[in-house]
Design an enzyme around this catalytic site. Sequence first.
Site, PDB file in Angstrom:
ATOM      1  N   SER A   1       0.831  -1.194   0.000  1.00 42.85           N
ATOM      2  CA  SER A   1       0.000   0.000   0.000  1.00 42.85           C
ATOM      3  C   SER A   1       0.872   1.253   0.000  1.00 42.85           C
ATOM      4  CB  SER A   1      -0.977  -0.046   1.173  1.00 42.85           C
ATOM      5  OG  SER A   1      -2.009   0.908   1.023  1.00 42.85           O
TER       6      SER A   1
ATOM      7  N   ASP B   1      -8.239  -3.290  -7.409  1.00 45.48           N
ATOM      8  CA  ASP B   1      -7.742  -2.953  -6.080  1.00 45.48           C
ATOM      9  C   ASP B   1      -8.867  -2.314  -5.264  1.00 45.48           C
ATOM     10  OD1 ASP B   1      -6.587  -1.448  -3.922  1.00 45.48           O
ATOM     11  OD2 ASP B   1      -4.641  -1.553  -4.924  1.00 45.48           O
TER      12      ASP B   1
ATOM     13  N   HIS C   1      -6.308  -6.050  -1.875  1.00 49.84           N
ATOM     14  CA  HIS C   1      -5.334  -4.957  -1.870  1.00 49.84           C
ATOM     15  C   HIS C   1      -3.951  -5.573  -1.682  1.00 49.84           C
ATOM     16  CE1 HIS C   1      -3.861  -0.917  -1.685  1.00 49.84           C
ATOM     17  NE2 HIS C   1      -3.668  -0.874  -0.377  1.00 49.84           N
TER      18      HIS C   1
END
Length: 429
Positions: free
Chosen positions: A210, A307, A374
């Site tokens: 991330s 995502d 993610h």
Amino acid sequence: MEIPRFCSVLRSRKFSKSDWLVASIGFVLFVFVLSFFYDPTSVFVPSVDRSPPIASPTPDLVKLTLSSKAKERGAFCLDGTLPGYHFANGSGSGSQSWLLHLEGGGWCSSVESCSARAMTMLGSSAYFEDEVDFQGVLSSDPSQNPEFFNWNRVKIRYCDGASFAGHPEAEFKNGTRLFFRGQLIWEAIMDELLSMGMSDAKQGILTGCSAGGLATLIHCDYFRDHLSKDAAVKCVSDGGFFLNVPDVLGHPTMRSFYHDVVNLQGVDTSLDQNCVAKQEEPSMCMFPQNFVNNIKTPVFLVNPAYDFWQIQNVLVPASTDLDKSWAKCRLNIMECDASQMKVLQGFRSSMMDAIGKFHQNKPGGMFIDSCYTHCQTLMSGSWHSPASTRIENKTIAESVGDWYFNRQPVKLIDCPYPCNPSCYNLNFT
């Protein structure tokens, strides 16, 4: 843009395993999501649309170390506490190999949001856990992490709110009591690890997920330059390829957000300067599509084409869905109608366009799956297990290993949703 936090328990599911296993899976998912975002108003944790993989019965707990070099370098978390990391010694054939993982957790773009963040584990080491469980790419279990299990493995905690790239000069400009020291945190911990033996590394990987995946790309060449010129050094960005696309109302939501982050924390001097010279404003160089091809060190991209963080915060942020027509779709891709799926397929197309030139990069690699998820390298179930997501029958761990050790080129791009039955699609309903 607010960064959602999920803080309830996993919804009830029926499993044939014992109660401790169910609790373990729930806890892993909780930490998995909480580590990305902070927003005290959100109240749910995702489940998955098929039974989750079996969690490791024995946690691989690694103790926290506060940086010994941070104070002298002026490297502090947002609230002025010392930054930290978790270090697991390598052994045997991995004793001279190092893998650094940069923790993720969104960004803060205003004095108000950074002040709130400073009272959480994403802004203050006062809230760090004493121990964390090393899973996935950090695991010491060869069955979960066959390539890197015996390397020196480091999880660097994220407490600055600007992808380890903020500068203290911005503190005076904004007249705050906050510490914008992400770049100094990165440099101080790097110096500390180099003094602990990383300077003699024969192999090295910088990775992160991330906001940490973005930081991996920002700092990849710095990492390469500070290891031996003879070392095999590469970078793996997980869930860090954020797109410069408008939201469903045509607003530049993410572009505006990054503009505020860069201006608040003085991030511009940490960004790729070739990119900065060409773009209309420095914050455009927070988008990997604008600088990934300038990185000299070999890079591997792990990213879902759908995502969920980007769909929920970039493509369809809550501010664009006042009539709640996207409410179900945002939370569960299986609830999207035909017109909404067309928009999501358009988002995938934007991802394909953004990585198009990088796809031609010979040293580079990629694993772009079609899952609604993610970060995927930090959980053993998605990184490497019998039930992991696969493309061409390869797990992410196998793909990264083939690429890192030069066994074969790896440029894996999944077919469009819903073609891959091995996906773990997160369900937030």
